[in-house]
Scaffold this motif. Structure first.
Motif, PDB file in Angstrom:
ATOM      1  N   GLN A  85       7.222  42.849  31.386  1.00  0.00           N
ATOM      2  CA  GLN A  85       5.844  42.343  31.432  1.00  0.00           C
ATOM      3  C   GLN A  85       5.508  41.435  30.250  1.00  0.00           C
ATOM      4  N   THR A 195      -2.604  43.680  23.112  1.00  0.00           N
ATOM      5  CA  THR A 195      -3.598  44.729  22.860  1.00  0.00           C
ATOM      6  C   THR A 195      -3.158  46.059  23.472  1.00  0.00           C
ATOM      7  N   ASP A 197      -4.998  47.916  25.279  1.00  0.00           N
ATOM      8  CA  ASP A 197      -5.450  47.869  26.679  1.00  0.00           C
ATOM      9  C   ASP A 197      -4.388  47.283  27.588  1.00  0.00           C
ATOM     10  N   GLU A 198      -3.808  46.172  27.160  1.00  0.00           N
ATOM     11  CA  GLU A 198      -2.781  45.507  27.975  1.00  0.00           C
ATOM     12  C   GLU A 198      -1.572  46.424  28.179  1.00  0.00           C
ATOM     13  N   GLU A 200      -1.595  49.745  28.018  1.00  0.00           N
ATOM     14  CA  GLU A 200      -2.002  50.866  28.874  1.00  0.00           C
ATOM     15  C   GLU A 200      -2.021  50.447  30.340  1.00  0.00           C
ATOM     16  N   GLN A 201      -2.491  49.242  30.592  1.00  0.00           N
ATOM     17  CA  GLN A 201      -2.484  48.702  31.965  1.00  0.00           C
ATOM     18  C   GLN A 201      -1.072  48.656  32.529  1.00  0.00           C
ATOM     19  N   ALA A 202      -0.169  48.095  31.732  1.00  0.00           N
ATOM     20  CA  ALA A 202       1.213  47.932  32.195  1.00  0.00           C
ATOM     21  C   ALA A 202       1.908  49.275  32.348  1.00  0.00           C
ATOM     22  N   GLY A 204       0.390  52.216  32.804  1.00  0.00           N
ATOM     23  CA  GLY A 204      -0.319  53.118  33.704  1.00  0.00           C
ATOM     24  C   GLY A 204      -0.626  54.457  33.061  1.00  0.00           C
TER      25      GLY A 204
END
Ligand code: TXA
Ligand code: MG
Length: 324
Positions: A85, A195, A197-198, A200-202, A204
């Protein structure tokens, strides 16, 4: 003074210096890096020397491809997903090291893990052409802020290195985010260009932090540094049963009785000594002596970092103190 060359004209000069074991300041998308061949101990020692770093903290190794990365380190599924990613880009992953690749132990400070990152742009092309990973901390003197322009690098390190590659201001401007996956979960070791956040998004799932506090140099826990043997510093005389870590042309008394001997540098060269330090400590430790006796090592230049490392090795075992 270092020559400052635009990136469009600097590839061949940078390659030649790196192939000769020299260091070169190069642009990455985060900050400028002070790069050296990660498989060459003298080159890595030169990085510490130029930065004037009082400690050997582990460095990031920069790669140009997933193929190169997988030869150097072992990817768990989540680390592989994060690499897919965010690479190339401002994310560094700490992974189990494959020793057979030949990363010099000064890069990892003797740890069995390695911090890997795939940068964009000039750095990537350079690594691909060289065919070897580049160790590169931020290109600033120890204790100063990271450089985001070639001019800042030249001002800070210009009298210590030969070439600064000018790729313009670095787009991200802060260092890479460092993540280590442990037990399938991502842990943040240093906040940076990607970040939380980024990530955590990737991933999951939530990213764990070390006790909420930022540990500047997470590889620096004292316990990571202790060999099995105890370590006795500044010895003038070797005691029965000790292994000897020597330095320079003149031996401590009773050196002939040491159960094993390694000389960091017979000619008393601190750069050579730095390059040999981690592997020789390991080798002497493997001999099974209860104590490694260490001859005095000068405190100037790279000697400061060498002595720091040896003091850590000599420190009591169960200390959980961090050092930065
Ligand atoms: O953006 C960046 O990451 C820049 C550019 C030049 O790529 N590089 C950089 O490197 O910031 P440096 O050497 O200043 O930071 C390396 C960090 C240190 O905090 C170090 O403790 C950590 O990476 N590190 C390296 N190897 C590690 C390991 N095996 N385990 C845990 N932490 C490690
Ligand atoms: Mg730095």
């Amino acid at each position: 003074m270092a020559e400052v060359k635009p990136a469009s004209e600097a590839l061949d000069a940078a390659l030649a210096l790196l192939a000769a074991g020299e260091v070169v300041a190069i642009p990455t998308e985060t900050v400028y890096g002070l790069a050296g061949d990660a498989t060459n101990g003298q080159a890595v020692a030169r990085i510490f020397e130029a930065k004037g770093r009082p400690r050997f903290n582990p460095l990031i190794a920069h790669v140009a491809s997933m193929a190169m990365a997988e030869k150097i380190a072992v990817f768990d599924p989540l680390s592989a997903r994060l690499a897919e990613q965010f690479w190339p880009g401002p994310l560094t992953l700490v992974l189990p090291l494959r020793e057979a690749f030949g990363i010099h132990p000064l890069v990892t400070a003797g740890l069995d893990t390695i911090a890997l990152r795939m940068p964009r742009g000039f750095a990537s092309g350079l690594i691909e052409k060289l065919g070897r990973p580049l160790a590169a901390p931020s290109a600033n003197r120890s204790g100063r802020v990271s450089a985001t322009t070639a001019a800042a690098v030249a001002e800070d390190l210009g009298d210590r290195i030969r070439l600064v590659v000018d790729g313009g201001p670095t787009p991200v401007g802060v260092e890479s985010t460092i993540v280590k996956v442990e037990g399938g979960k991502p842990r943040l070791l240093r906040p940076g260009g990607v970040t939380v956040d980024e990530i955590e998004q990737a991933a999951g799932m939530p990213v764990e932090r070390y006790g909420g506090a930022v540990i500047e140099a997470p590889g620096m826990m004292l316990s990571h540094y202790a060999p099995g043997a105890s370590v006795r510093l500044g010895v003038a005389q070797v005691r029965p049963g000790e292994a000897l870590l020597a330095f320079g042309p003149i031996r401590a008394a009773n050196a002939g009785n040491a159960v094993a001997l390694r000389n960091l540098s017979g000619r008393g060269d601190l750069r050579e000594a730095a390059a040999n330090l981690f592997s020789y400590l390991k080798e002497l430790d493997r001999h099974g002596a209860t104590t490694i006796a260490v001859e005095p090592i000068p405190a100037d230049g790279l000697g400061e970092a060498i002595n720091d490392r040896l003091r850590r090795a000599a420190a009591p075992r169960d200390t959980e103190m961090t050092t930065d």
